[in-house]
Design a protein around this motif. Structure first.
Motif, short mmCIF file in Angstrom:
data_model
loop_
_atom_site.label_atom_id
_atom_site.label_comp_id
_atom_site.label_asym_id
_atom_site.label_seq_id
_atom_site.Cartn_x
_atom_site.Cartn_y
_atom_site.Cartn_z
N LYS A 132 0.83 -1.21 0.00
CA LYS A 132 0.00 0.00 0.00
C LYS A 132 0.86 1.25 0.00
O LYS A 132 0.59 2.23 -0.70
CB LYS A 132 -0.93 0.00 1.21
N THR A 135 2.57 1.56 -3.47
CA THR A 135 1.63 2.05 -4.47
C THR A 135 1.36 3.54 -4.30
O THR A 135 1.31 4.30 -5.28
CB THR A 135 0.30 1.28 -4.38
N SER A 139 2.48 6.30 -7.07
CA SER A 139 1.45 7.10 -7.72
C SER A 139 1.71 8.59 -7.54
O SER A 139 1.61 9.38 -8.48
CB SER A 139 0.07 6.74 -7.16
N LYS A 196 -5.96 14.51 -2.97
CA LYS A 196 -6.64 13.70 -3.98
C LYS A 196 -6.24 14.14 -5.39
O LYS A 196 -5.99 13.31 -6.27
CB LYS A 196 -8.16 13.81 -3.81
N GLU A 202 -6.57 6.76 -4.80
CA GLU A 202 -6.04 5.56 -4.14
C GLU A 202 -4.81 5.86 -3.29
O GLU A 202 -4.54 5.17 -2.31
CB GLU A 202 -5.69 4.49 -5.18
#
Length: 226
Positions: A132, A135, A139, A196, A202
């Motif tokens: 997590k 990622t 990102s 965001k 995510e």
């Protein structure tokens, strides 16, 4: 063979365990001299963390290769991971999982293992660990380096950039400091929206963990790792 036997006699690990560690180094493309110079740092990390030697060897060799470091940097990465594990709420296995996702991008952007470990530690302290965390960081850095429309607009509004005025890539530490500074003046609602837009839905929790960590925790972890 001789080195594996020597390690079996002089360390807590058996010759068989040492041979397994060498096997993972070989699979990563390391040559004999690289294995001999790298084994001590990997053993120290495995002993300090209580992790399995073969697993630790796999984690270190994969991360070094993905980030573009040399086998001679094995001791350096071992120290960095041990320090992060003892100063943040994570361990070597979880950090290895994080590096799997983000290490190739860190290498491509020319960022350091130390700064990456700080980001991993800050996320781990907020409960974002393993894949997590990998990622989330991948990102965030992907979008900062090639921002889609909403991300670009948010970056411009907050005065953020992954490069300096000469077009040179900033260090991850500098990027983290600038992100933390930019978010400091935002309300909770504004910060959530900004995270965001920048990191994506995510990954936003990982970015918020980094920017919301206290200055004391950020400085303590940075100092310990460096």
């Amino acid at each position: 063979t001789d080195k594996a036997k020597e390690m079996g006699e002089n360390t807590k690990f058996s010759a068989t365990e040492s041979a397994e560690a060498f096997n993972y180094m070989a699979m990563a493309g390391w040559k004999t001299e690289e294995m001999l110079s790298g084994i001590e740092g990997i053993m120290n990390l495995a002993a300090a963390s209580g992790a399995d030697l073969a697993t630790t060897s796999d984690i270190v060799t994969d991360a070094l290769t993905a980030m573009g470091y040399k086998a001679t940097d094995a001791g350096r990465l071992a120290d960095v991971m041990a320090s992060a594990a003892s100063n943040a709420n994570t361990n070597v296995e979880m950090m290895g999982s994080t590096f799997q996702y983000v290490a190739p991008l860190i290498g491509a952007l020319g960022m350091s293992m130390e700064d990456t470990a700080v980001a991993i530690g800050l996320m781990a302290n907020a409960g974002i660990k393993g894949d997590k965390a990998g990622t989330a960081l991948r990102s965030t850095l992907n979008r900062l380096s090639a921002p889609p429309k909403q991300c670009a607009e948010e970056m411009e509004k907050l005065g953020l950039s992954l490069t300096d005025s000469d077009g040179k890539m900033k260090s991850l530490q500098q990027v983290i400091i600038e992100l933390r500074s930019a978010f400091r003046g935002l309300s909770e609602t504004e910060a959530t929206a900004a995270a965001k837009h920048i990191a994506g839905a995510e990954a936003m929790s990982g970015l918020l963990a980094i920017v919301n960590a206290t200055d004391e925790d950020f400085q303590k972890l940075t100092y310990a790792i460096n």
